[in-house]
Write a protein that holds these residues in place. Structure first.
Motif, short mmCIF file in Angstrom:
data_model
loop_
_atom_site.label_atom_id
_atom_site.label_comp_id
_atom_site.label_asym_id
_atom_site.label_seq_id
_atom_site.Cartn_x
_atom_site.Cartn_y
_atom_site.Cartn_z
N VAL A 24 53.25 41.92 65.62
CA VAL A 24 53.40 41.09 66.82
C VAL A 24 54.77 40.41 66.84
O VAL A 24 55.45 40.37 67.87
CB VAL A 24 52.27 40.04 66.89
CG1 VAL A 24 52.51 39.06 68.04
CG2 VAL A 24 50.92 40.73 67.08
N GLU B 151 49.71 40.50 70.71
CA GLU B 151 48.58 40.09 69.88
C GLU B 151 47.28 40.68 70.41
O GLU B 151 46.42 41.12 69.63
CB GLU B 151 48.48 38.55 69.84
CG GLU B 151 47.41 38.04 68.88
CD GLU B 151 47.28 36.53 68.88
OE1 GLU B 151 46.67 35.99 67.94
OE2 GLU B 151 47.79 35.89 69.82
N VAL B 152 47.15 40.72 71.73
CA VAL B 152 45.93 41.27 72.33
C VAL B 152 45.80 42.76 72.06
O VAL B 152 44.73 43.25 71.68
CB VAL B 152 45.91 41.00 73.85
CG1 VAL B 152 44.77 41.77 74.52
CG2 VAL B 152 45.77 39.51 74.13
N ALA C 32 44.84 43.31 68.49
CA ALA C 32 43.44 42.93 68.26
C ALA C 32 42.49 43.98 68.81
O ALA C 32 41.49 44.33 68.18
CB ALA C 32 43.17 41.57 68.91
N TYR D 215 35.39 43.82 71.08
CA TYR D 215 36.49 42.90 71.35
C TYR D 215 36.11 42.03 72.54
O TYR D 215 35.58 42.52 73.54
CB TYR D 215 37.78 43.65 71.66
CG TYR D 215 38.90 42.74 72.15
CD1 TYR D 215 39.65 42.00 71.26
CD2 TYR D 215 39.16 42.62 73.52
CE1 TYR D 215 40.66 41.16 71.70
CE2 TYR D 215 40.16 41.77 73.97
CZ TYR D 215 40.90 41.05 73.06
OH TYR D 215 41.89 40.20 73.51
N ASP E 147 37.59 39.05 75.25
CA ASP E 147 38.67 38.24 75.82
C ASP E 147 38.09 36.86 76.13
O ASP E 147 37.41 36.68 77.14
CB ASP E 147 39.20 38.91 77.10
CG ASP E 147 40.30 38.10 77.77
OD1 ASP E 147 40.67 37.04 77.23
OD2 ASP E 147 40.77 38.53 78.84
N ASP F 80 38.67 36.61 64.00
CA ASP F 80 39.69 37.65 63.87
C ASP F 80 39.58 38.33 62.50
O ASP F 80 40.45 39.09 62.10
CB ASP F 80 41.10 37.08 64.08
CG ASP F 80 41.55 36.18 62.95
OD1 ASP F 80 40.68 35.67 62.21
OD2 ASP F 80 42.77 35.96 62.80
N THR G 120 41.40 37.31 69.45
CA THR G 120 42.69 36.96 68.84
C THR G 120 42.62 35.56 68.26
O THR G 120 41.88 34.70 68.75
CB THR G 120 43.83 37.01 69.87
OG1 THR G 120 43.63 35.99 70.85
CG2 THR G 120 43.90 38.37 70.55
N ARG G 121 43.42 35.34 67.23
CA ARG G 121 43.47 34.01 66.60
C ARG G 121 43.94 32.95 67.60
O ARG G 121 43.42 31.83 67.62
CB ARG G 121 44.40 34.06 65.39
CG ARG G 121 44.58 32.73 64.66
CD ARG G 121 45.28 32.94 63.34
NE ARG G 121 44.36 33.55 62.38
CZ ARG G 121 43.75 32.88 61.42
NH1 ARG G 121 43.93 31.58 61.28
NH2 ARG G 121 42.95 33.49 60.57
N THR G 122 44.90 33.32 68.44
CA THR G 122 45.40 32.37 69.44
C THR G 122 44.30 31.95 70.40
O THR G 122 44.13 30.77 70.70
CB THR G 122 46.57 32.99 70.23
OG1 THR G 122 47.65 33.26 69.34
CG2 THR G 122 47.03 32.06 71.34
#
Length: 268
Positions: A42, A49-50, A53, A64, A66, A105, A130-132
């Motif tokens: 990344v 990042e997406v 992931a 996964y 969102d 994640d 994602t971690r974010t």
């Protein structure tokens, strides 16, 4: 499932080139174990990042999610203590019967799922996020739970101060409830994707609204006695003249929320 490394999997899926893979591995080696492969990919701009992931979720055969478009169940969130959520970077997002869906994640980390099971008494179903996105959801949902405690402190502050007193002492402006209130307002505004914060005084209370997607949404109301201390606190950290109340002023300050440094502009 073939035992293939994630880097080779990305090349196989034509998401990155062999050259990019080799470069990323070299950068990771130089970090001496301080960076995960995904972080490097990344940071180098090879994948978002997406996208990374989603690819990793596909490789691991884990759904996964969102989180920005998922209706997170507040009851599920409350099943997991904030300390545990932050420790493992996870957030519970749904309850179905006696099963708890947990976004992580690191879905193959047995310790995470086992600790959640012990803490909640529920079986867990991991999903990948994602971690974010997880950190943002943690900030949003747990901080909203903490608003009540902040407002309780503000109420105690207002009970101890004279509503008619316009002169703000340093002790009042820098008291813990006022500092926490100012911090909480910015935190919750950021986590709600707000672009503006409006602090509006009325006769018996002060209304705080934020602009989200072009609309003004009420964030909270506080006692009017708090107004002067709150605005003076914001002026102080913005480098504005707190003694000047007749002439419009502009200032700015920075605040770190969920690892992001915000540049907050203030106008009076």
């Amino acid at each position: 499932m073939r035992n293939i490394r994630i880097g080779d999997y990305l090349v196989e899926k034509q998401l990155i080139t062999q050259e990019q893979l080799e470069n990323a591995l070299a950068v990771q080696r130089e970090s001496k174990g301080t960076k995960k492969f995904g972080e490097v990919i990344v940071e180098l701009g090879y994948l978002s990042e997406v996208k990374f992931a989603q690819a990793l979720a596909g490789k691991l055969h884990v759904p996964y999610v969102d989180l920005s478009n998922f209706d997170i169940d507040g009851e599920a969130v409350r099943k997991v203590p904030e300390t545990l959520a932050k420790k493992y970077t996870i957030i519970a997002i749904n309850i179905k019967g006696k099963r708890l869906t947990v976004a992580t994640d690191d879905p193959y980390n047995f310790n995470i799922l086992e600790d959640v099971k012990v803490m909640t008494g529920m079986d867990t179903d991991p999903v990948f996020a994602t971690r974010t996105a997880i950190n943002k959801a943690i900030g949003k949902f747990y901080s909203m739970q903490n608003v009540d405690s902040v407002l309780e402190g503000v109420q105690a502050f207002s009970d101890m101060n004279n509503a008619e007193d316009d002169e703000e002492s340093k002790d009042r402006v820098e008291s813990a409830p006022i500092v926490k209130l100012a911090t909480t307002i910015v935190e919750n505004s950021y986590r709600a994707d707000a672009t503006d914060i409006h602090i509006e005084p009325f006769k018996t209370y002060t209304r705080i609204r934020i602009r989200v997607n072009g609309d003004l949404v009420e964030l909270m109301n506080v006692a009017n006695v708090v107004h002067n201390a709150l605005t003076t606190r914001l002026k102080l950290i913005s480098g504005m003249n707190i003694a000047e109340k007749r002439v419009p002023q502009d200032g700015r300050f920075t605040q770190v929320v969920d690892g992001t440094t915000l540049d907050v502009r203030v106008s009076s």
